[in-house]
Design an enzyme around this catalytic site. Structure first.
Site, PDB file in Angstrom:
ATOM      1  N   CYS A   1       1.056  -1.030  -0.177  1.00 24.28           N
ATOM      2  CA  CYS A   1      -0.211   0.210  -0.206  1.00 24.28           C
ATOM      3  C   CYS A   1       1.162   1.104   0.118  1.00 24.28           C
ATOM      4  O   CYS A   1       2.395   1.268  -0.251  1.00 24.28           O
ATOM      5  CB  CYS A   1      -0.949  -0.315   0.881  1.00 24.28           C
ATOM      6  SG  CYS A   1       0.241   0.348   3.048  1.00 24.28           S
ATOM      7  N   MET A   2       0.679   2.145  -0.017  1.00 27.78           N
ATOM      8  CA  MET A   2       1.335   3.550   0.201  1.00 27.78           C
ATOM      9  C   MET A   2       2.482   3.480   1.196  1.00 27.78           C
ATOM     10  O   MET A   2       3.436   4.013   0.664  1.00 27.78           O
ATOM     11  CB  MET A   2       0.479   4.846   0.565  1.00 27.78           C
ATOM     12  CG  MET A   2       1.212   5.855   0.502  1.00 27.78           C
ATOM     13  SD  MET A   2       0.111   7.922   0.767  1.00 27.78           S
ATOM     14  CE  MET A   2       1.217   8.932  -0.111  1.00 27.78           C
TER      15      MET A   2
END
Length: 652
Positions: free
Chosen positions: A31-32
């Protein structure tokens, strides 16, 4: 002191090593801010070693192993992990299926997760992968709103600016208009349903193709259904039901017709349930939440501001803040602005203040500071997810104090009153141009109060005690180092820090030995993987160059990772480009985690098979992590026999 350069390849290799090896990782995704790994056997994870990897900012070892490396770096590590394992998501079910069935149930028992905690984790897993799209689309929406505002105020004129605003809004709508579809896909992945079926279930609430003049009737009230009724909450619940039904149908439906019958029944049953039951009920729940928020707003003043500002971060964490969008839209359409958005924006200000306090109080924690450096700028610009998921939430207490900081900012705006935004966009500083009636100064005062409030509350009450103890120890060590430097003790040969450990390396096989700079592989020849030596073997046995532990065995068996007793990392690479041979010529005699003595047999290699395949047999011993922390000296070249001493390493 200069920061250590981030090496995504090294980080990826060590994540595998301390996660139990490639075979222990069923799948991974990013994810980020973090790599999320599905693990077969959690007992094989060395959590402390994972935390000590340079570049790793935090580790969460729950049902899913999460390794935080920070924004901008996580994609590089994900790509390096893919290259290391040879395929995206690796999926080692075939090799580890039997073991996984036994250990997964045991691991879940040990973790003793409550249903509520598991639900929160699932909800986070649904929304975290969408954070980059939220960030990009939100910033674009903010720019479009600013341009539209300036057009409305006649500051910008001309058809060109109208077209620019239109194009930006079209791009933004690609995320927010179809958010139920993305949510359905991610929810299906979390609950092991078919992602495309989850996307279709998400799309149902958009009511595409329904004639507004002849709507589908709500069975409970008789009123017509409206698009997005029940919102994201309804989609999540519907996809969970989809996952339950699909798993049952896979068990009941014969394999020969499963691909045809199961998707049709799933979509039909869950689609009907969603239209006639879930959407009306989820809409009722959402209306209740909205009613509660409106009640708080009607109470007014600093109390309302504090409650809303303090509670918004947990709503963001759960993805529930999306249900506030209809309120904003309705308020803007009725009154020209939304007074709710500026108050809720204070939550991000509390995060910023809390992060600044953590930076100051824990400044010796290089990993945490690096994480804050990467997350703070976007936090100031109103994108709070990196600070939430990578900084305050993993630490626990700072998340609570950040919420309090947001409440303080909200209380200031609530007390001033009549502070509204004319458009929905990012919070933080970008919201200033969108504040209506020239009351931007009130919003700025609230933002400053959130910054200061979050900072003060976190500084005095939000620092985790364990982190604080480590910080004090680090500060004491730095002070001692400075004293040593001033008194001339730093270079004293009698001090422990000046002593070097010495490791002897043996020839791993009989053959012709050369410096690593003469390797046929340019990556090794340029010392991209560190110092070492090259050996052209004349025998088929390959031995351990020193005593230590087998840290990794590549899936294709063409390379082994090795850690000496003195902590030196060694890469043993069998041949050039032999990864293409899928391990066929190599009979590995050891396993990951096995302790070996210098000269123990590691691999039986069929070098003739390597030659017949058109590959080179050069075997390379490299020291990828030695760097400036040690010295390598090659003591012999030319003809050598296996187990003969050929090099020494001096390390700190």
């Amino acid at each position: 002191m200069m920061a250590e350069e981030f090496d995504a390849k090294k980080v990826a290799e060590q994540i595998y090593r301390y996660s139990g090896g490639v075979k222990n990782v069923e799948s991974f995704e990013n994810c980020m801010t973090r790599i999320r790994l599905e693990i077969n056997d959690h007992d094989q994870i060395d959590e402390q070693k994972l935390k000590e990897i340079p570049g790793v900012l935090g580790v969460v070892n729950d049902e899913q192993l999460q390794v935080v490396v920070g924004p901008g770096k996580v994609n590089k590590v994900e790509a390096a992990m893919e290259a290391y394992s040879g395929e995206k998501g690796i999926n080692n079910r075939t090799a580890a299926e039997e073991r996984a069935k036994e250990v997964k149930a045991e691991a879940k028992k040990k973790q003793k997760q409550s249903p509520f905690k598991s639900l929160l984790k699932d909800i986070a897993n649904i929304f975290v992968p969408m954070i980059p799209a939220f960030v990009g689309s939100g910033l674009i929406a903010g720019i479009a709103a600013i341009i539209s505002n300036l057009i409305t105020n006649k500051t910008l004129t001309g058809e060109t600016w109208n077209q620019i605003a239109l194009v930006l809004n079209v791009i933004k709508a690609g995320m927010f208009t179809y958010l139920p579809i993305y949510t359905g896909i991610n929810a299906a992945r979390v609950w092991k349903a078919t992602p495309t079926l989850g996307g279709v279930i998400g799309a149902v609430i958009l009511l595409t193709g329904m004639d507004p003049n002849a709507p589908i009737k709500n069975l409970f009230t008789g009123a017509g259904l409206t698009a997005n009724q029940g919102g994201i909450l309804g989609v999540i619940f519907a996809v969970w039901l989809l996952s339950v039904l699909e798993k049952k149908l896979h068990q009941w439906v014969p394999d020969s017709i499963d691909i045809i019958v199961t998707p049709m029944i799933c979509l039909l049953v869950i689609g009907l349930a969603e239209l006639f039951v879930i959407m009306p009920l989820a809409g009722f729940i959402s209306d209740g939440l909205i009613g509660g928020i409106n009640w708080i707003l009607n109470v007014g003043g600093a109390f309302s501001g504090f409650i809303l500002g303090a509670l918004f971060l947990p709503m963001v964490m759960l993805g529930l803040h999306q249900i506030l969008t209809p309120i904003h839209v309705q308020m803007i359409s009725q009154t020209g602005n939304t007074p709710l958005l500026p108050i809720l924006a204070m939550a991000g200000g509390g995060q910023v203040g809390a992060a600044a306090a953590l930076w100051l109080r824990l400044r010796h924690d290089r990993k945490l500071v690096d994480m804050i450096k990467g997350s703070l700028p976007v936090g100031i610009l109103g994108i709070g997810e990196p600070l939430i998921y990578a900084v305050t939430l993993p630490l626990g207490r700072p998340f609570i104090t950040a919420c309090i900081g947001g409440g303080i900012g909200g209380a200031v705006i609530g007390a001033i009153g009549k502070v509204g935004a004319i458009a929905i966009g990012p919070s933080g500083l970008p919201l200033i141009p969108l504040i209506d009636n020239h009351r931007w100064w009130a919003y700025v005062l609230g933002l400053l109060a959130a910054y200061i409030g979050g900072f003060i509350v976190t500084y005095f009450w939000g620092i985790p005690t364990d982190k604080l103890a480590v910080e004090r120890a680090e500060a004491a060590a730095e002070k001692e180092k400075n004293v040593r430097s001033l008194t001339g003790q730093e270079n004293d040969p009698d001090t422990p820090t000046a002593k070097l450990q010495e490791t002897t390396l043996q020839a791993v096989a009989t053959g012709e030995l050369k410096p690593i700079s003469e390797a046929q592989d340019p990556v090794f020849a340029q010392k991209s993987m560190g110092e070492g030596y090259v050996l052209l073997p004349s025998g088929n046995e390959v031995y351990a160059p020193a005593a230590g532990t087998i840290s990794s065995v590549f899936p294709t068996k063409h390379a082994l990772g090795f850690t000496t007793e003195t902590g030196i990392e060694i890469l043993l690479h069998l041949g050039i480009d032999t990864v293409d041979l899928k391990g066929v010529p190599f009979d590995v005699q050891v396993t990951e985690g096995q302790q070996v003595a210098a000269g123990d047999l590691l691999v039986k290699a069929d070098w003739q098979a390597v030659i017949d395949a058109g590959k080179l047999t050069e075997t390379i011993v490299a020291l990828p992590e030695l760097g400036e922390a040690g010295e390598f000296e090659l003591g012999k070249t030319g003809k050598v026999t296996a187990k003969e001493q050929v090099a020494t390493i001096k390390s700190k």
